[in-house]
Write a protein that holds these residues in place. Structure first.
Motif, PDB file in Angstrom:
ATOM      1  N   ILE A 264    -102.259 114.650  44.272  1.00 17.33           N
ATOM      2  CA  ILE A 264    -102.391 115.976  43.645  1.00 17.33           C
ATOM      3  C   ILE A 264    -103.165 115.896  42.325  1.00 17.33           C
ATOM      4  CG2 ILE A 264    -100.357 116.935  44.779  1.00 17.33           C
ATOM      5  CD1 ILE A 264     -98.769 116.420  42.224  1.00 17.33           C
ATOM      6  N   GLY A 265    -103.911 114.814  42.143  1.00 15.68           N
ATOM      7  CA  GLY A 265    -104.818 114.713  41.002  1.00 15.68           C
ATOM      8  C   GLY A 265    -104.191 114.296  39.692  1.00 15.68           C
ATOM      9  N   ILE A 266    -103.003 113.680  39.729  1.00 14.49           N
ATOM     10  CA  ILE A 266    -102.348 113.216  38.509  1.00 14.49           C
ATOM     11  C   ILE A 266    -102.322 111.692  38.515  1.00 14.49           C
ATOM     12  CG2 ILE A 266    -100.165 113.145  37.221  1.00 14.49           C
ATOM     13  CD1 ILE A 266     -99.569 115.947  38.261  1.00 14.49           C
ATOM     14  N   LYS A 267    -102.722 111.097  37.379  1.00 10.57           N
ATOM     15  CA  LYS A 267    -102.760 109.643  37.277  1.00 10.57           C
ATOM     16  C   LYS A 267    -101.830 109.167  36.165  1.00 10.57           C
ATOM     17  CE  LYS A 267    -107.581 109.308  38.836  1.00 10.57           C
ATOM     18  NZ  LYS A 267    -108.951 108.852  38.483  1.00 10.57           N
ATOM     19  N   ILE A 268    -100.941 108.257  36.510  1.00  2.39           N
ATOM     20  CA  ILE A 268    -100.116 107.587  35.500  1.00  2.39           C
ATOM     21  C   ILE A 268    -100.193 106.084  35.756  1.00  2.39           C
ATOM     22  CG2 ILE A 268     -98.531 109.529  35.111  1.00  2.39           C
ATOM     23  CD1 ILE A 268     -96.489 108.022  36.894  1.00  2.39           C
ATOM     24  N   PRO A 269    -100.244 105.269  34.696  1.00  4.11           N
ATOM     25  CA  PRO A 269    -100.386 103.817  34.871  1.00  4.11           C
ATOM     26  C   PRO A 269     -99.054 103.117  35.127  1.00  4.11           C
ATOM     27  CG  PRO A 269    -100.465 104.338  32.553  1.00  4.11           C
ATOM     28  CD  PRO A 269    -100.327 105.648  33.282  1.00  4.11           C
ATOM     29  N   VAL A 270     -98.442 103.408  36.255  1.00  2.00           N
ATOM     30  CA  VAL A 270     -97.223 102.718  36.681  1.00  2.00           C
ATOM     31  C   VAL A 270     -97.608 101.768  37.802  1.00  2.00           C
ATOM     32  CG1 VAL A 270     -94.986 102.982  37.816  1.00  2.00           C
ATOM     33  CG2 VAL A 270     -95.652 104.559  35.998  1.00  2.00           C
ATOM     34  N   TYR A 271     -97.239 100.493  37.647  1.00  2.42           N
ATOM     35  CA  TYR A 271     -97.622  99.490  38.635  1.00  2.42           C
ATOM     36  C   TYR A 271     -96.445  98.538  38.857  1.00  2.42           C
ATOM     37  CZ  TYR A 271    -100.733  96.538  41.348  1.00  2.42           C
ATOM     38  OH  TYR A 271    -101.332  95.859  42.368  1.00  2.42           O
ATOM     39  N   PRO A 272     -96.253  98.064  40.102  1.00  2.33           N
ATOM     40  CA  PRO A 272     -95.088  97.214  40.373  1.00  2.33           C
ATOM     41  C   PRO A 272     -95.241  95.795  39.833  1.00  2.33           C
ATOM     42  CG  PRO A 272     -96.439  97.400  42.340  1.00  2.33           C
ATOM     43  CD  PRO A 272     -97.029  98.336  41.319  1.00  2.33           C
ATOM     44  N   VAL A 273     -94.178  95.294  39.239  1.00  7.27           N
ATOM     45  CA  VAL A 273     -94.067  93.879  38.878  1.00  7.27           C
ATOM     46  C   VAL A 273     -92.813  93.374  39.575  1.00  7.27           C
ATOM     47  CG1 VAL A 273     -93.775  92.193  37.042  1.00  7.27           C
ATOM     48  CG2 VAL A 273     -95.238  94.192  36.670  1.00  7.27           C
ATOM     49  N   LYS A 274     -93.002  92.469  40.528  1.00  8.05           N
ATOM     50  CA  LYS A 274     -91.877  92.022  41.349  1.00  8.05           C
ATOM     51  C   LYS A 274     -90.958  91.102  40.558  1.00  8.05           C
ATOM     52  CE  LYS A 274     -92.725  89.442  45.031  1.00  8.05           C
ATOM     53  NZ  LYS A 274     -93.045  89.048  46.418  1.00  8.05           N
ATOM     54  N   GLY A 275     -89.674  91.359  40.677  1.00 10.11           N
ATOM     55  CA  GLY A 275     -88.668  90.489  40.093  1.00 10.11           C
ATOM     56  C   GLY A 275     -87.753  89.956  41.177  1.00 10.11           C
ATOM     57  N   TYR A 276     -87.129  88.834  40.908  1.00 10.89           N
ATOM     58  CA  TYR A 276     -86.238  88.188  41.868  1.00 10.89           C
ATOM     59  C   TYR A 276     -84.848  88.028  41.266  1.00 10.89           C
ATOM     60  CZ  TYR A 276     -90.424  86.656  44.477  1.00 10.89           C
ATOM     61  OH  TYR A 276     -91.597  86.600  45.200  1.00 10.89           O
ATOM     62  N   SER A 277     -83.868  87.910  42.140  1.00  5.14           N
ATOM     63  CA  SER A 277     -82.525  87.564  41.668  1.00  5.14           C
ATOM     64  C   SER A 277     -81.796  86.751  42.731  1.00  5.14           C
ATOM     65  CB  SER A 277     -81.703  88.812  41.325  1.00  5.14           C
ATOM     66  OG  SER A 277     -81.264  89.480  42.492  1.00  5.14           O
ATOM     67  N   ILE A 278     -80.837  85.963  42.265  1.00  9.20           N
ATOM     68  CA  ILE A 278     -79.861  85.354  43.155  1.00  9.20           C
ATOM     69  C   ILE A 278     -78.475  85.804  42.687  1.00  9.20           C
ATOM     70  CG2 ILE A 278     -81.223  83.346  43.842  1.00  9.20           C
ATOM     71  CD1 ILE A 278     -79.732  81.687  41.747  1.00  9.20           C
ATOM     72  N   THR A 279     -77.576  85.966  43.628  1.00  6.61           N
ATOM     73  CA  THR A 279     -76.196  86.330  43.309  1.00  6.61           C
ATOM     74  C   THR A 279     -75.306  85.177  43.759  1.00  6.61           C
ATOM     75  OG1 THR A 279     -76.722  88.666  43.628  1.00  6.61           O
ATOM     76  CG2 THR A 279     -74.396  88.054  43.599  1.00  6.61           C
ATOM     77  N   VAL A 280     -74.623  84.592  42.781  1.00  5.11           N
ATOM     78  CA  VAL A 280     -73.923  83.322  42.980  1.00  5.11           C
ATOM     79  C   VAL A 280     -72.414  83.539  42.856  1.00  5.11           C
ATOM     80  CG1 VAL A 280     -73.752  80.929  42.183  1.00  5.11           C
ATOM     81  CG2 VAL A 280     -75.904  82.188  41.880  1.00  5.11           C
ATOM     82  N   PRO A 281     -71.622  83.123  43.834  1.00  4.57           N
ATOM     83  CA  PRO A 281     -70.161  83.218  43.671  1.00  4.57           C
ATOM     84  C   PRO A 281     -69.679  82.263  42.584  1.00  4.57           C
ATOM     85  CG  PRO A 281     -70.714  82.015  45.686  1.00  4.57           C
ATOM     86  CD  PRO A 281     -72.004  82.567  45.151  1.00  4.57           C
TER      87      PRO A 281
END
Length: 433
Positions: A264-281
């Motif tokens: 729809i003609g709107i530009k915003i500079p949002v871009y993905p930066v991948k993050g990781y996690s582990i869940t440890v008992p």
């Protein structure tokens, strides 16, 4: 007023809740089968207004080069033929100076501190539970150089009135007793006692149920295809299950927000930066963290969530790629086993990744657009959990025509210049109040 919220992550769900509390008729649309199933699912668990810091800062380009050469690198760049990627990185580099850093951090801290206070009131009002703890964050420095560099952040914390304690090694051990088992691996730390921790997914699921009790309708397994517009208004949402209409629309699609807006003609500079996690008992409660320890060397957060340890971090600039890469798991396992060797059983850990919606200056994009009935609540980066309640309250106030309780300076999309038509601020709203 009838309102459609696009997205049911922690940002969309909190937005829906506060809009319903303001008396609106709210419908949430999401492609996932339930709330909080993407970036909100396995994040680091920090609610960290004191650690609200833009990635773009003085000296970061040089640090990035060093990080890329480390065995356990906190940063990976996978170049693509993608103009959005290169444009975003150039804008981020343009913010790597002292003046921009101070401006951006002050904006982020303003939203994050307000959000923490809104969350506290939400707990009082509803009794919501999500493995929460209120024992602060400890930013742990392994080198004297890191400790000395904290002076820049401390100056901004002082200006913003954020409480902090600069700790020597014994002070770090007092705050996090399990660190006494690895004495000699750190030189000091910056404790932020106002920070909190909690399971973002549990919170989002619980709040979604509370929103339903207020009348919010969640339409899951629905793909959003595009926004229909006419003149300066959105007239509907085209979805896989037909066209949906409302009076006002709130876009909270995280990293995917720019796709819908560009149509729809709107530009915003949002871009993905991948993050990781582990869940440890947790294997040994006395050997686990009490709250959150931020390992400054590897940019990894180690957080206690009930009977689990959530280890989250790393930054991978690779577009919308959700591949789970085992080499990124290695840095998380190294950090937690190096600092809390008896705390958890990493052999039983679950592995996850998500796309953080980052802006080049770190501050989210919250507020009006050039379309009078479309509002944004996106671009929170690593701090979506930290800023969720505050940015949702601001959004609900703007949609309702009420003056928000914090200054709106620097939060709107127009801070990026004149690439778009001017935003249409609701009548009676002051940006600097």
């Amino acid at each position: 007023m009838k309102i459609i919220v696009l997205g049911s992550g922690v940002i969309g769900t909190t937005s829906a809740y506060y809009l319903a509390k303001a008396g609106h008729e709210v419908t949430v649309i999401d492609r996932q089968p339930a709330a909080g199933m993407e970036t909100s699912f396995g994040n680091a668990g920090e609610i960290s207004p004191g650690y609200a810091t833009p990635w773009a800062g003085p000296g970061v380009p040089l640090k990035a080069i060093k990080w890329l050469m480390m065995k356990y690198s906190p940063l990976v760049v996978r170049p693509k033929f993608d103009m959005q990627m290169w444009s975003w990185m150039l804008q981020m580099l343009a913010n790597c100076n002292h003046k921009s850093y101070e401006i951006n951090k002050s904006r982020m801290v303003r939203v994050a501190e307000y959000s923490r206070d809104v969350l506290k009131q939400l707990r009082v009002d509803t009794g919501i539970q999500y493995d929460e703890r209120t024992e602060g964050t400890l930013q742990l420095f392994r080198t004297q150089q890191q400790l000395d560099a904290a002076a820049t952040d401390i100056a901004v914390l002082q200006q913003s009135g954020v409480p902090y304690h600069l700790l020597d090694p014994k002070g770090c051990e007092a705050a996090e007793p399990a660190l006494a088992r690895v004495r000699g691996k750190f030189v000091g730390g910056l404790q932020l006692p106002g920070d909190e921790t909690g399971d973002c997914f549990k919170f989002t699921q619980a709040l979604a149920e509370m929103a339903r009790e207020l009348g919010v309708k969640f339409r899951h397994n629905v793909t959003i295809e595009r926004l229909a517009t006419e003149g300066d208004k959105v007239t509907g949402v085209v979805t896989s299950q037909g066209d949906l209409k409302a009076d006002t629309y709130v876009l909270a699609l995280g990293s995917y927000s720019p796709f819908l807006l560009r149509q729809i003609g709107i530009k915003i500079p949002v871009y993905p930066v991948k993050g990781y996690s582990i869940t440890v008992p947790i294997a040994d409660a006395s050997g686990a963290p009490e709250s959150t320890v931020m390992d400054e060397t590897f940019k990894v957060a180690i957080t206690r969530l009930g009977d689990r340890i959530r280890v989250g971090g790393t930054a991978e600039i690779a577009g919308y790629d959700l591949t789970l890469r085992t080499e990124r798991r290695a840095i998380l396992e190294h950090s937690v086993t190096d600092l809390f060797p008896q705390g958890g059983d990493v052999s039983q850990a679950s592995f996850w990744c998500g796309l953080r919606p980052n802006t080049p200056d770190g501050t989210p994009v919250v507020g009006p657009t050039p379309l009078r009935n479309l509002f944004l609540n996106t671009g929170h980066g690593t701090l979506g959990w930290t800023m969720a309640c505050g940015s949702a309250r601001v959004t609900a106030d703007l949609v309702s025509g009420r003056q928000p309780e914090i200054s709106l300076e620097g939060l709107f999309m127009d801070r990026y210049g004149s690439i778009n038509k001017p935003v249409l601020v609701p009548q009676g709203i002051s940006v600097t109040a």
